[in-house]
Design an enzyme around this catalytic site. Structure first.
Site, PDB file in Angstrom:
ATOM      1  N   CYS A  93      39.469  52.369  26.204  1.00 47.86           N
ATOM      2  CA  CYS A  93      40.368  53.530  26.182  1.00 47.86           C
ATOM      3  C   CYS A  93      41.238  53.515  24.937  1.00 47.86           C
ATOM      4  O   CYS A  93      41.871  54.526  24.616  1.00 47.86           O
ATOM      5  CB  CYS A  93      41.310  53.551  27.382  1.00 47.86           C
ATOM      6  SG  CYS A  93      40.562  53.158  28.925  1.00 47.86           S
ATOM      7  N   CYS A  95      50.945  57.353  27.974  1.00 47.41           N
ATOM      8  CA  CYS A  95      51.494  56.068  27.528  1.00 47.41           C
ATOM      9  C   CYS A  95      52.657  55.639  28.419  1.00 47.41           C
ATOM     10  O   CYS A  95      52.812  54.462  28.747  1.00 47.41           O
ATOM     11  CB  CYS A  95      51.975  56.148  26.078  1.00 47.41           C
ATOM     12  SG  CYS A  95      50.655  56.459  24.904  1.00 47.41           S
TER      13      CYS A  95
END
Lengths: 214, 410
Positions: free
Chosen positions: A36, A107
């Site tokens: 990822c 995030c």
């Protein structure tokens, strides 16, 4: 495309706080994966009497906002009890940083999940909780999908009511997603994020994502 | 802090001479080339002289150049224009898996219209195998479109051979030469080209102007309806200052073509050598004996175990401007299709940085860049959560940990 970060994001990115790994950590966990392009590892020291996080360090493999959210998450966690940290919301690191572009909101989710996973590791080591036995159910998958962020809007796909159907058959998870007004260009990223989130779960053999009209 | 600009495949600095050549056409010489009076004639002559110059640089006739608003528009005009004009002859188009989005996305739309598109694979350095093209061609094929110099990894295709194959089959051959025009050899006669897309802002000219070469005899449908400009193939008043700047920029570049190319090649190899001396790096695109077939201004490096956007942001804060193929730096969060087409794993694409040079860069800038990149790579590796030993399936045999854990793990 040019990305506009706040001064605080840039400041934490350039001078990240609490970088590294604690030698005698009481709890430690990694979230994300190299595929990822997003990974964060937290290690904690916890006071056994007060359950206060006395020290914390992180390592990051990821973009500027990945580093900045992990950095601010360590500042937010230090001096707090594990219960206080467990109550933190996924968007909190982003808010503390003065906001993140929607495409970077994942995030913030990764940082909070990383923190909570490290606390869980501590609790298991201390015998406070047992290693969770996962019963693969539609409700469980539904909860896990809250970790998947729609990069166009920066809000999770469950809250956006994009999850239309979940089916589980012999370890194969089928997820039907409605894009709604989201641009088609994000379909691949959303699909990949769902697969990455679910494939790590014990008992899941394969994940199928399907997009439906409306 | 002095900026070191190494993103010349995105856009280039406009030269003062180019700006100077354009200025009168923003001022007193504001005529519309279509007008019959003296002001119109003045503008028409400027456009005409520019057209002639640009045509001469690729061995074309001036009537074969159509001015557009960008290379993107030129690509769209070539693909839709030919596909629609030759529709009754067949419905098959051939292209590659490493085209620019301004070719890939029009092709997707043509597929929705009912055309069949074959995307030729490329090898690990990005080269198309001419035999694959031969095999893909059929009686139904009406167009082949192959990018000349790839914008990310700098692979230069052998247009001469590919063009010859198409010419023998009588299939129109288009190339997107936005990166190679004035940087590498481009000749429509020698390379058997039927359509070529070029633009101005990659060659130190202005933004908002491009051109499509269309060989005499190739039919082309219009994208838009309007006036009779550009021999009735592209309506809309010509961007006169832009066109003048485009031709001036090309003229300056072609005047010192060999010197410029040599200069960029030297800097390219100096930069690549310096960066590859850093541990765990990998040059993407042509290398070794194939370095001659690499665009003179392109260096694309994967920095293993660290992420491209973080590298890019650190470099930007220190004045070095580059671009990245990582998922995190793309708007749709997917890694570059070019890097995955050359068989890079996702984590290799995430750490890819493109450095693209221009004739204006210097050896000092290259050396300074290498030093700064070294520091940035060391800083990010010092804090990375991607520990090679824990992901043995993803890492090279040479890999080693960048830090010594003090225990506590597991």
């Amino acid at each position: 495309m040019a990305i506009k970060y706040t001064q605080k994001v840039i400041e934490h990115f350039v001078n990240p706080r609490n970088v590294g790994e604690l030698a005698d950590a009481d709890g430690m966990a990694t979230e994300g994966s190299p595929a990822c392009g997003d990974m964060v590892t937290f290690s904690l020291k916890v006071n056994p009497k007060t359950r206060v996080i006395e020290d914390i360090k992180f390592r990051s493999y990821g973009c500027a906002s990945n580093i900045a959210t992990a950095s601010i998450a360590t500042e937010m966690a230090i001096g707090k009890t594990i219960d206080e940290v467990k109550r933190m919301k996924a968007g909190q690191p982003a808010r503390e940083l003065g906001g993140l572009p929607p495409v970077k909101m994942h995030c913030s989710v990764l940082a909070i999940n990383g923190l909570k996973a490290a606390i869980e590791d501590y609790e298991i080591r201390q015998g406070l909780i047992k290693e969770k036995v996962i019963r693969l159910s539609e409700e469980f998958i539904h909860r896990e999908l809250k970790k998947v962020i729609n990069p166009e809007i920066g809000i999770n796909i469950v809250r956006l009511k994009m999850v239309r159907e979940i089916k589980i058959k012999k370890g194969v998870v089928f997820v039907r997603i409605s894009l709604g007004n989201t641009d088609e260009m994000y379909a691949q990223a959303i699909s990949q994020e769902i697969i990455d989130q679910l494939e790590g779960i014990k008992g899941v053999r394969r994940v199928h994502v399907e997009f439906v009209e409306k | 802090m002095k900026t070191i600009y190494l993103d010349n495949s995105d856009t280039t600095a406009m030269l003062d001479e180019v700006v100077a050549a354009m200025l009168p056409y923003f001022g007193q010489k504001y005529g519309n080339p279509i007008s019959l009076h003296s002001l119109g004639l003045e503008a028409e002559e400027a456009v005409s002289a520019s057209r002639e110059k640009l045509a001469s640089f690729i061995g074309a006739g001036e009537e074969e150049i159509i001015f557009t608003g960008s290379a993107t528009e030129a690509n769209n005009l070539a693909l839709f224009g030919v596909a629609h004009a030759y529709r009754e002859r067949g419905n098959h188009i051939i292209s590659t898996s490493i085209e620019h989005k301004s070719v890939l996305n029009p092709l997707r739309r043509l597929e929705r219209e009912g055309f069949r598109v074959t995307y030729l694979p490329v090898d690990v350095e990005g080269f198309v195998d001419p035999d694959d093209l031969k095999k893909a061609l059929s009686d139904e094929t009406i167009l082949v479109s192959i990018i000349h110099a790839n914008n990310e990894i700098g692979t230069l295709q052998d247009l001469e051979t590919l063009g010859k194959i198409c010419r023998e089959r009588g299939v129109p051959f288009h190339t997107d030469a936005a990166q190679s025009f004035t940087r590498e050899e481009l000749s429509v006669t020698k390379q058997n080209l039927d359509l070529v897309s070029i633009n101005a802002h990659k060659i130190h000219g202005p933004k908002g102007v491009g051109a499509l070469y269309v060989r005499r005899g190739i039919r082309l449908d219009r994208l838009m309806e309007g006036g009779e400009q550009e021999r009735n193939r592209r309506p809309g008043t010509e961007n006169v200052p832009g066109i003048v700047g485009f031709a001036r920029a090309a003229e300056i570049a072609m005047d010192r073509f060999e010197d410029n190319r040599q200069h960029m090649r030297e800097l390219r190899d100096r930069l690549a050598r310096g960066l590859l001396a850093i541990d765990h790096t990998w040059l993407n695109g042509p290398k070794g004996k194939n370095i001659e077939k690499r665009l003179c201004n392109n260096v694309n490096i994967t920095f293993h175990y660290i992420e491209g956007e973080a590298i890019l942001m650190h470099l930007s804060l220190r004045g070095v401007l580059v671009s990245s193929g990582s998922a995190c730096s793309s708007k749709d969060l997917t890694p570059s299709h070019v890097l995955t087409a050359i068989s890079l794993k996702h984590e290799q694409a995430h750490g890819a940085i493109r450095f693209s040079l221009s004739k204006l860069n210097t050896a000092d800038e290259v050396d300074r860049t290498i030093e700064i990149v070294k520091e940035v790579a060391a800083k990010l590796r010092g804090m990375t959560a991607f520990i090679p030993e824990e992901h043995s399936e993803l890492v090279s045999k040479k890999a080693k940990t960048f830090y010594k854990p003090r225990g506590g793990r597991g």
